[in-house]
Enzyme design. Structure first.
Site, mmCIF file in Angstrom:
data_model
loop_
_atom_site.group_PDB
_atom_site.id
_atom_site.type_symbol
_atom_site.label_atom_id
_atom_site.label_comp_id
_atom_site.label_asym_id
_atom_site.label_seq_id
_atom_site.Cartn_x
_atom_site.Cartn_y
_atom_site.Cartn_z
ATOM 1 N N ARG A 112 43.874 50.542 84.616
ATOM 2 C CA ARG A 112 44.405 51.469 83.614
ATOM 3 C C ARG A 112 45.814 51.081 83.233
ATOM 4 O O ARG A 112 46.512 50.421 84.016
ATOM 5 C CB ARG A 112 44.386 52.900 84.147
ATOM 6 N N GLU A 211 49.584 62.825 83.057
ATOM 7 C CA GLU A 211 50.952 62.432 83.439
ATOM 8 C C GLU A 211 51.640 61.644 82.311
ATOM 9 O O GLU A 211 52.846 61.766 82.096
ATOM 10 C CB GLU A 211 50.891 61.614 84.719
ATOM 11 N N ARG A 215 46.355 57.519 79.074
ATOM 12 C CA ARG A 215 45.990 56.618 80.155
ATOM 13 C C ARG A 215 44.748 55.917 79.633
ATOM 14 O O ARG A 215 43.716 56.570 79.417
ATOM 15 C CB ARG A 215 45.687 57.382 81.452
ATOM 16 N N CYS A 257 56.762 58.611 85.027
ATOM 17 C CA CYS A 257 57.142 58.308 86.421
ATOM 18 C C CYS A 257 57.696 56.879 86.485
ATOM 19 O O CYS A 257 57.073 55.955 85.958
ATOM 20 C CB CYS A 257 55.922 58.429 87.333
ATOM 21 N N THR A 259 57.594 54.724 88.674
ATOM 22 C CA THR A 259 56.725 53.738 89.338
ATOM 23 C C THR A 259 55.811 53.034 88.341
ATOM 24 O O THR A 259 55.252 51.990 88.649
ATOM 25 C CB THR A 259 55.816 54.376 90.412
ATOM 26 N N ARG A 266 47.765 49.794 86.585
ATOM 27 C CA ARG A 266 47.262 49.858 87.954
ATOM 28 C C ARG A 266 45.854 49.285 87.925
ATOM 29 O O ARG A 266 44.955 49.821 87.271
ATOM 30 C CB ARG A 266 47.243 51.292 88.488
ATOM 31 N N ARG A 295 44.900 53.451 98.896
ATOM 32 C CA ARG A 295 44.708 54.886 98.655
ATOM 33 C C ARG A 295 43.313 55.286 99.106
ATOM 34 O O ARG A 295 42.454 54.439 99.303
ATOM 35 C CB ARG A 295 44.812 55.215 97.158
ATOM 36 N N GLU A 300 44.996 59.632 94.018
ATOM 37 C CA GLU A 300 46.263 59.546 94.729
ATOM 38 C C GLU A 300 46.368 60.695 95.719
ATOM 39 O O GLU A 300 45.881 61.787 95.468
ATOM 40 C CB GLU A 300 47.381 59.658 93.689
#
Ligand code: ARG
Length: 343
Positions: A112, A211, A215, A257, A259, A266, A295, A300
């Protein structure tokens, strides 16, 4: 607001880098969208088990609150203020023949990216009206997709609980009510403005206003990582012609975020490693070497089940998309070898 009291054993990067000096220097600053330090740190203040603990309300947050964000970005990605980010979305540069053609280990592959609209605040600072506008513009863009990418948009508003639960269980839809997102202001007005687009085969999906505003997800059974990457790149390129994405020369794609900055990518597999799971030190020696994150398989902050893990690249900024996927691929090859040796 006063300097937050963190417990002694707090491990988040927020506790580590929000010194009283940084707090004093930033506590009265706000971005042009009115986003404050208090909002940026609320998720990590409310959730003291956070790994990171901060979110940006807009692109400007990364400069206005740089004394807090910069060291967090540096520690997470190994990326300094002097570094610059490069993108490479060319699947021909990826060396990834299926590492598990017999299908003994890899159950599924998913890659993603996160994207947000240019000239819009990010989710933590967006208004309901702006969020609804993002949804409308994204859905309009998605309607243009053709061939393998053609599909339908399903808004969360009005979706039955059964449909929602079954989409979550099959790993197609995001979970509801995540406490980290909640404290970041990302669940305001839920479920309005949120939804999921997918093609018929559910190999291509887009989450809207979770988020990040988008995505973009490519996934399928088995371990053909290159096929999954190629589909994702086609989708990103088509969507980008309709929806302008927020991008910075220094930080790459802007995400809420820190990260996720940079590639915002990811790349993951669900992989069965029952023997390696009995020796977590050996397992983690491999994942550390290839910069991978372990994970559980229900997203998550979830636990593993039956020796099946979600393995993904950890670094996303200062490396290209091809390198991010290559990290994951090379690590998975090494994990399969180690698992075979233990049988
Ligand atoms: N804010 C959460 C934490 O600090 C999640 C961080 C990374 N994950 C994410 N989905 N952005 O633990």
């Amino acid at each position: 607001m006063n300097y937050p009291q963190f417990p002694k054993d707090c491990k988040s990067l927020l506790c580590k880098y929000l010194t009283p000096e940084v707090f004093e220097a930033l506590k009265d600053k706000r971005t042009s969208n009115g986003f404050t330090l208090e909002q940026a740190i609320n998720s990590g203040v409310q959730n003291i088990d956070s790994g990171i603990g901060v979110y940006a309300g807009d692109k400007e947050s990364y400069t206005v609150f740089a004394p807090l964000f910069d060291p967090i970005i540096e520690e997470y990605h190994g990326f300094t203020k002097e570094d610059s980010h490069k993108s490479n979305l060319n699947p021909d540069d990826l060396n990834a023949p299926n590492p598990d053609p017999e299908g003994e280990f890899i159950l599924s592959t998913r890659i993603r990216v996160g994207r947000n609209m240019d000239n819009m605040p990010l989710g933590p600072a967006i208004t309901k009206r702006q969020r609804d506008e993002v949804e409308a513009r994204v859905v309009q863009g998605l309607k243009m997709l053709e061939g393998e990418l053609a599909g339908n948009y399903y808004p969360l508003l009005g979706m039955s609980k059964e449909v929602q639960e079954s989409l979550i269980k099959d790993h197609f839809l995001f979970k509801e009510g995540d406490r980290f997102l909640d404290a970041a202001g990302l669940n305001r007005d839920w479920p309005a403005g949120r939804g999921i687009y997918h093609n018929n085969d559910k190999t291509f999906l887009v989450w809207v206003n979770e988020e990040d505003q988008l995505r973009i997800i490519s996934m399928q059974q088995g371990g053909d990582i290159k096929e999954v990457f190629t589909r994702l790149v086609n989708a990103i390129k088509s969507i980008e012609t309709k929806v302008p994405f927020s991008y910075s020369y220094h930080l790459g794609y802007i995400t809420s975020c820190p990260t996720n900055l940079g590639t915002a990518m990811r790349a993951s597999v669900h992989i069965a490693l029952p023997n390696l799971a009995k020796d977590m030190d050996a397992f983690e020696a491999i994942t550390d070497k290839y910069h991978l994150q372990i994970r559980g398989i229900h997203g998550e902050h979830s636990e593993s089940e039956g020796g099946v893990y979600d393995i993904s690249n950890r670094r996303r900024l200062g490396i290209t998309e091809v390198e991010a996927v290559q990290d994951m691929y090379d690590g998975v090859v090494a994990l399969i070898e180690a698992e075979k040796a233990l049988r």
